[in-house]
Design a protein around this motif. Structure first.
Motif, PDB file in Angstrom:
ATOM      1  N   GLY A 177       0.808  -1.214   0.000  1.00  0.00           N
ATOM      2  CA  GLY A 177       0.000   0.000   0.000  1.00  0.00           C
ATOM      3  C   GLY A 177       0.838   1.259   0.000  1.00  0.00           C
ATOM      4  O   GLY A 177       0.568   2.218  -0.729  1.00  0.00           O
ATOM      5  N   MET A 178       1.900   1.283   0.819  1.00  0.00           N
ATOM      6  CA  MET A 178       2.733   2.477   0.885  1.00  0.00           C
ATOM      7  C   MET A 178       3.638   2.604  -0.339  1.00  0.00           C
ATOM      8  O   MET A 178       3.994   3.717  -0.738  1.00  0.00           O
ATOM      9  CB  MET A 178       3.552   2.498   2.166  1.00  0.00           C
ATOM     10  CG  MET A 178       2.711   2.584   3.443  1.00  0.00           C
ATOM     11  SD  MET A 178       1.426   3.860   3.400  1.00  0.00           S
ATOM     12  CE  MET A 178      -0.046   2.836   3.289  1.00  0.00           C
ATOM     13  N   ALA A 179       3.994   1.477  -0.968  1.00  0.00           N
ATOM     14  CA  ALA A 179       4.731   1.541  -2.241  1.00  0.00           C
ATOM     15  C   ALA A 179       3.852   2.182  -3.315  1.00  0.00           C
ATOM     16  O   ALA A 179       4.314   3.005  -4.114  1.00  0.00           O
ATOM     17  CB  ALA A 179       5.173   0.142  -2.659  1.00  0.00           C
ATOM     18  N   LEU A 180       2.576   1.808  -3.324  1.00  0.00           N
ATOM     19  CA  LEU A 180       1.630   2.424  -4.256  1.00  0.00           C
ATOM     20  C   LEU A 180       1.504   3.921  -3.981  1.00  0.00           C
ATOM     21  O   LEU A 180       1.457   4.743  -4.902  1.00  0.00           O
ATOM     22  CB  LEU A 180       0.260   1.749  -4.148  1.00  0.00           C
ATOM     23  CG  LEU A 180       0.157   0.341  -4.746  1.00  0.00           C
ATOM     24  CD1 LEU A 180      -1.086  -0.383  -4.224  1.00  0.00           C
ATOM     25  CD2 LEU A 180       0.119   0.423  -6.276  1.00  0.00           C
ATOM     26  N   LYS A 181       1.460   4.290  -2.709  1.00  0.00           N
ATOM     27  CA  LYS A 181       1.354   5.700  -2.322  1.00  0.00           C
ATOM     28  C   LYS A 181       2.587   6.471  -2.788  1.00  0.00           C
ATOM     29  O   LYS A 181       2.481   7.612  -3.261  1.00  0.00           O
ATOM     30  CB  LYS A 181       1.202   5.806  -0.802  1.00  0.00           C
ATOM     31  CG  LYS A 181       0.493   7.054  -0.333  1.00  0.00           C
ATOM     32  CD  LYS A 181      -0.967   7.057  -0.718  1.00  0.00           C
ATOM     33  CE  LYS A 181      -1.728   8.207  -0.097  1.00  0.00           C
ATOM     34  NZ  LYS A 181      -3.076   8.369  -0.680  1.00  0.00           N
ATOM     35  N   ALA A 182       3.754   5.846  -2.675  1.00  0.00           N
ATOM     36  CA  ALA A 182       4.996   6.486  -3.120  1.00  0.00           C
ATOM     37  C   ALA A 182       4.971   6.778  -4.618  1.00  0.00           C
ATOM     38  O   ALA A 182       5.573   7.758  -5.094  1.00  0.00           O
ATOM     39  CB  ALA A 182       6.185   5.593  -2.798  1.00  0.00           C
TER      40      ALA A 182
END
Length: 352
Positions: A177-182
């Motif tokens: 999820g946070m990779a997608l946000k990045a």
């Protein structure tokens, strides 16, 4: 003969007397089995509840949301009275018929909880009671990393000096999820193209990751010993470690993050529902909710508890992020089976 009869009646009387007196002497202690994160209850509150209700809280711990799902799946939700669950899992647990529908008459202190958190997820208002809420961000050693950290890309595309010095939360939702946000995408993306980009980013980061795990909240923590220089972290965990080492900094990256809510849910198969309701109600007495929050360094959904918290606590932006941060952030949502399969495949590659 008479002496024998007298002795028999005497013994019978003593036995009956003991049977009558015993329940008055000490009622049987009840045990509440609670599936929970480690170090996620104020021990003083636990002791007070156990004394007041002549009960024992038996905690069984999980390290990730996925581990909790596995534990419950093994028993089909049986064997636990109370479970700490993330908001995004509620609808799945309802479908599995693991949760008891709340009897709100047994939780009068629920009136203190803000509706914003009670009905944040489908079914949450009917099946679960908010316990805490918070964010995910980056914790790092500011005495070692001299560059100001502001973005998720600094975690996923780190400086060469951070090779083998990063810890990532061992949870597919958080890591992917946070990779997608990045990358500028939603944490709930189901796009194969976007997930492929996230996979590429995570695999390029892998040599920098010392461990996929959870932060230890003691002096042995990798952030304190120096094993980790940077970590994906929950805000309250970072603040707990900050009390032990002021060199630990925490930020919510500028791209936004996940807003999580943890809930207390009574299990449908429990035969201790009355005790479970009593414990939930006890924790939501405003003074007790404030003590829980300040012990954990997390925000409380209990609005009435705020008058018992210090002004500095309520003004701390790490605990209570402003609306600008919240507006850039998202709740996790259940994703379709195909996207879930893709995410599981990505995460399994990271753990090999």
């Amino acid at each position: 003969m008479k002496k024998k009869q007298i002795r028999c009646w005497t013994v019978l009387f003593l036995l009956l007397g003991f049977a009558i007196i015993k329940p008055l002497d000490a009622a049987e202690k009840q045990t509440l089995v609670f599936l929970n994160w480690a170090e996620y209850l104020n021990p003083d509150l636990v002791k007070e509840f156990e004394t007041e209700f002549n009960a024992e809280i038996k905690e069984i711990f999980f390290e990730t949301d996925e581990m909790r799902n596995e534990k419950l799946g093994l028993t089909m939700g049986q064997g636990y009275d109370l479970v700490l669950i993330s908001g995004s899992a509620i609808s799945q647990y309802i479908r599995m018929q693991w949760l008891a529908r709340l009897d709100l008459s047994r939780i009068p202190n629920i009136i203190h909880i803000s509706p914003r958190w009670r009905d944040a997820f489908p079914g949450s208002d009917a099946y679960a009671v908010p316990y805490t809420w918070g964010t995910i961000g980056i914790a790092y050693r500011q005495d070692i990393i001299k560059t100001k950290i502001t973005s998720w890309k600094q975690l996923f595309e780190p400086e060469e000096s951070l090779k083998g010095k990063i810890m990532m939360i061992k949870d597919s939702n958080d890591t992917i999820g946070m990779a997608l946000k990045a990358l500028g995408y939603s944490i709930n993306s189901t796009s194969a193209k976007e997930l492929d980009q996230a996979e590429k980013l995570l695999l390029s980061q892998k040599p920098f990751v010392k461990k996929y795990s959870s932060l230890i909240l003691s002096e042995k923590s990798g952030l304190i010993t120096g094993s980790y220089h940077m970590a994906m972290a929950y805000n309250g965990d970072a603040l707990t470690l900050q009390t032990r080492d002021k060199n630990i900094e925490f930020i919510v990256p500028q791209e936004g993050t996940n807003i999580w809510i943890d809930y207390l849910a009574v299990m449908r198969g429990s035969n201790k529902k009355e005790l479970a309701y009593s414990f939930i109600n006890f924790l939501n007495k405003p003074e007790n909710a404030a003590r829980s929050a300040s012990f954990l360094y997390y925000a409380t959904p209990n609005k009435s508890a705020e008058i018992f918290l210090e002004p500095e606590y309520l003004k701390n932006p790490v605990i209570y992020p402003d609306e600008a941060v919240l507006s850039r952030s998202e709740f996790y949502k259940p994703v379709p089976a195909q996207a879930k399969k893709k995410r599981n495949s990505i995460f399994s590659k990271l753990l090999r």
